[in-house]
Scaffold this motif. Sequence first.
Motif, short mmCIF file in Angstrom:
data_model
loop_
_atom_site.label_atom_id
_atom_site.label_comp_id
_atom_site.label_asym_id
_atom_site.label_seq_id
_atom_site.Cartn_x
_atom_site.Cartn_y
_atom_site.Cartn_z
N ARG A 182 -5.26 0.76 1.05
CA ARG A 182 -5.69 -0.39 0.25
C ARG A 182 -4.46 -1.10 -0.29
O ARG A 182 -3.51 -0.49 -0.76
CB ARG A 182 -6.56 0.09 -0.91
N HIS A 241 0.36 2.35 -4.94
CA HIS A 241 -1.04 2.80 -5.03
C HIS A 241 -1.22 3.65 -6.29
O HIS A 241 -2.19 3.49 -7.04
CB HIS A 241 -1.39 3.58 -3.77
N SER A 249 0.82 -1.21 0.00
CA SER A 249 0.00 0.00 0.00
C SER A 249 0.86 1.26 0.00
O SER A 249 0.38 2.33 0.34
CB SER A 249 -0.93 0.00 1.22
N SER A 292 -6.89 -6.32 -5.74
CA SER A 292 -6.78 -5.63 -4.46
C SER A 292 -7.53 -6.42 -3.42
O SER A 292 -8.29 -7.33 -3.74
CB SER A 292 -7.35 -4.21 -4.56
N ASP A 316 -11.73 3.33 -2.09
CA ASP A 316 -10.36 3.62 -2.52
C ASP A 316 -9.61 4.38 -1.42
O ASP A 316 -9.37 5.57 -1.53
CB ASP A 316 -10.36 4.44 -3.82
N TYR A 325 -2.63 -3.33 -2.99
CA TYR A 325 -2.73 -3.70 -4.40
C TYR A 325 -1.57 -4.61 -4.78
O TYR A 325 -0.47 -4.48 -4.25
CB TYR A 325 -2.66 -2.46 -5.30
N ALA A 358 -1.32 1.48 -9.41
CA ALA A 358 -2.60 0.78 -9.52
C ALA A 358 -3.69 1.73 -10.01
O ALA A 358 -4.49 1.38 -10.88
CB ALA A 358 -2.98 0.17 -8.17
N LEU A 375 -2.36 -4.38 -13.10
CA LEU A 375 -3.06 -4.45 -11.83
C LEU A 375 -3.67 -5.83 -11.72
O LEU A 375 -4.51 -6.22 -12.50
CB LEU A 375 -4.16 -3.39 -11.78
#
Length: 76
Positions: free
Chosen positions: A43, A12, A7, A61, A39, A45, A15, A58
């Motif tokens: 978060r 981030h 994260s 998540s 979001d 990813y 992503a 991506l």
Amino acid sequence: MKIHTGSEPWNHAAALYVRMNVFVLERTIAIEDEFDDHDEADRVYVVIYSDKASQSRLVGSRRSTTPPCGQAELPR
């Protein structure tokens, strides 16, 4: 190729870049639908970075059980 799960702000950002390019611009999903209250900055990813093609993929998540299929070229 590098696979990173985390994260961190830079991960981030990668992503979000992929989501913006693939889902909003290419697949014409409304930006309000793609980016919502889920979001959050923390978060997690999973992003695959490829130096060879300067691409970021991506993978998914933690908020989703079904990973999205998105790929976008990152500017150098």
